[in-house]
Enzyme design. Sequence first.
Site, mmCIF file in Angstrom:
data_model
loop_
_atom_site.group_PDB
_atom_site.id
_atom_site.type_symbol
_atom_site.label_atom_id
_atom_site.label_comp_id
_atom_site.label_asym_id
_atom_site.label_seq_id
_atom_site.Cartn_x
_atom_site.Cartn_y
_atom_site.Cartn_z
ATOM 1 N N ASP A 209 9.311 -1.189 21.659
ATOM 2 C CA ASP A 209 10.352 -1.640 22.363
ATOM 3 C C ASP A 209 9.475 -2.159 23.965
ATOM 4 O O ASP A 209 9.745 -3.010 24.338
ATOM 5 C CB ASP A 209 10.873 -0.265 23.161
ATOM 6 C CG ASP A 209 9.667 0.722 23.650
ATOM 7 O OD1 ASP A 209 8.629 0.969 22.944
ATOM 8 O OD2 ASP A 209 10.200 1.640 24.579
ATOM 9 N N GLU B 228 4.771 4.718 25.926
ATOM 10 C CA GLU B 228 5.869 4.754 24.998
ATOM 11 C C GLU B 228 5.236 3.938 23.799
ATOM 12 O O GLU B 228 4.641 4.204 22.847
ATOM 13 C CB GLU B 228 7.293 4.246 25.589
ATOM 14 C CG GLU B 228 8.233 4.735 24.572
ATOM 15 C CD GLU B 228 9.487 4.416 25.493
ATOM 16 O OE1 GLU B 228 10.736 4.496 24.814
ATOM 17 O OE2 GLU B 228 9.611 4.473 26.787
ATOM 18 N N GLU C 35 13.591 -5.079 30.696
ATOM 19 C CA GLU C 35 14.211 -4.003 29.923
ATOM 20 C C GLU C 35 15.719 -3.573 30.474
ATOM 21 O O GLU C 35 16.560 -3.471 29.787
ATOM 22 C CB GLU C 35 13.279 -2.642 30.109
ATOM 23 C CG GLU C 35 14.181 -1.202 29.386
ATOM 24 C CD GLU C 35 13.247 -0.021 29.400
ATOM 25 O OE1 GLU C 35 13.481 0.950 28.911
ATOM 26 O OE2 GLU C 35 12.254 -0.117 30.303
#
Length: 762
Positions: A344, A350, A630
């Site tokens: 992502d 993350e 994002e």
Amino acid sequence: MTWHARMIAADLDHNGAPLLRREFSLDDEHGEVRSATLSLSALGVVEATLNGKPVSGDLLTPGWSSYEWRVRYSVSDVAELLKPTSVLGLALGNGWYRGTLGWAGSHAVYGGELAAFAELEIVYADGAVQRIVTDETWAAAEGPVLVNDLYNGETIDARRRDDAWMRPGFDVAEWGGVHEVDFDLDLLEPYIGPPISAQQELQPISVWTSPAGKTLVDFGQNFVGWIRVRVQGERGTQITIRHAEVLEANELGTRPLRSAEATDRFILSGGEDEFEPTFTFHGFRYAEIEGWPGVLDPSALTGVVIGSEMDRIGTFSCSDELLNRFHENVVWGMRGNFVDVPTDCPQRDERLGWTGDIAAFAPTAAFLYDVDPFLRDWLRDVAAEQTHQGGVIPFVVPDVLKYLPPVDGFVDVDATAFWSDAGVWVPWALWEAYGDDTVLTTQYESMATHVRRVRSRLSPSGLWDKGFQFGDWLDPDAPPENPYGAKAAPGVVATACAYRSADLMAKISLVLGRGDDAKEFRDLADQLHQAFNQHYVEQGRVHSDCTTVYALAIAFGLLDLADEQLAGNRLAELAEQSRYRISTGFAGTPFITEALSRTGHLDTAYRLLTERDCPSWLYAVEMGATTVWERWDSMLPDGTINPGEMTSFNHYAFGAVADWMHRVVGGLAPAAAGYEKVLIAPQPGGGITHAETTLATRHGRISVEWRIESDQLVVTCEIPDNIEAIVQLPGADEVTVGGGLHVVTAEFAAVDDWTKQDSTTP
């Protein structure tokens, strides 16, 4: 395969970066060396040298896979590096196996001990084979790396460097031992996908002092990798480099990194030093340099761009420079997030293989680069995780979340629309792009299991309206702290996605000659179609009446012709009401321009594409973005970072509209799987007067260029000799052409106003 090597670990941890060494001599009585092949793997990441030379340009070997069920190994030809007496050296790092993973700060998720595996097979002229393998005869010691972590960075102490250990004759009296690690060698698999490597180098475009007195560096492009440093200074001096994607208040904007330190530290030897932190990577455009001796010369810093090795096959450009920059942002975002796993984001705590992101982006990815081996490798892990989770394709693959502390909403994970649907949508995108049904055959059980799992989760009404759903994640109208809070009803999104997956499975079954399965999945698709229309559609209005639900219903073919046109009209009306600003999240964004152009609202689609106010695709471009964000407003108009906890400036998902740009703006699309037949169908609009699109297919290079010249649309296309192309121009008769260079024209009245004219093919 029968292995002779074993997985070995140093007896001491050595700061999580041990060096391992084995010296050996060639068996010269067997004649010349005919071949020498090194198979290499690790629990952690490993770099190998032979006589001080890297065995390959691969980085972070063996990458990240679902280690519980498969650990990959690389294979390198090392014959040219051999000497009569040689040293095989291995340097280990934490990588994904033992480093930090996930936002909870978890360490050593897969295991607590680093280990290496190496098998060097040397074949001589007479057929004799000599093997140098990792076993308990190796020696181990501490190296110059003091700290290494993918999220937090790397610390290298040049005072500890002594490359003599890589050469024959080195005294290992002070080195320690190693031991064999309990490891199932059957888990070892060759790479299907490409290795990670250094792809490009960037130089700083500016160096300056911030208001707070910090030395800041701008590389001019948000990218993924690290900074290589050349420096000389007093022995023991420490240089600290912090990385971030953006500036805020003219200082390094680190808040979006959350707990990821993204900091490298280099301790000088007193001589001429070069540092390259190859056991970490960062997502950044800017760096803050602390402790530099003297005046910083920008040429001493080099940005090293890393990523998985993939061939660039598709290009696009047009007369609108903002759209060109946006398309470049899509490319850079993909490059930075295709680092062994389709992640992502590449910068914060993350960096996970979220399935929803690639579900949205797979068609775009498959056009820009040859991602067939990369994604087939990842799909192996999708199937492995699914097999061990009761048929459920998890939110992320490899699924590290199952080891982390539970998060609200992430408990009792089950099949989830759009995210789990990646298990079907990604193989389909690969088949459409490349025409090789191997991926469909390999993934068939995984795909079928997913769709049957979804069927078991339907309500008595036939809808998928129960259980956790991400829905239209990151709808721009949702509050920053609640990315779930979309306008689209989760059940509408989920049922639409269930229909698409069932519909695709019926088609896939037919491609593979599985007639009974095709009927099973067609019946399910028909049932979902009926339930969707019965419960969610009334005279062209779709329940929750927002752009995403119309986009999905139209793009997935859920409506009859009358309702589809009414829905298209309503979608265009909603887009106009939003002043052509984006009002869709993860689920709706990849499909909204397609839904508009399909229902006769091409001008509205272009208005969305070329809008510049927030939220829009071009807002970020005008704010200076060099990758896709994002959130639509990851940076607010006043230059401050979005207050939400989750804000990345390198997320490719919203760049999925590039697929529509390639097909509709550029006019290049497959008319059959793998471009065995091509559709040339540009639909100009948005004030664009010229576009050029190229694609290297399995059949050869295809190019489409169009221009508006006076009162004509002039299309020049080049087609490989062994295929044919259908040329469809607005307001003109369809023509079919074979291989070669063709010019096709049609009368052009005004943008989005076409006059019918027979095509001509000189």
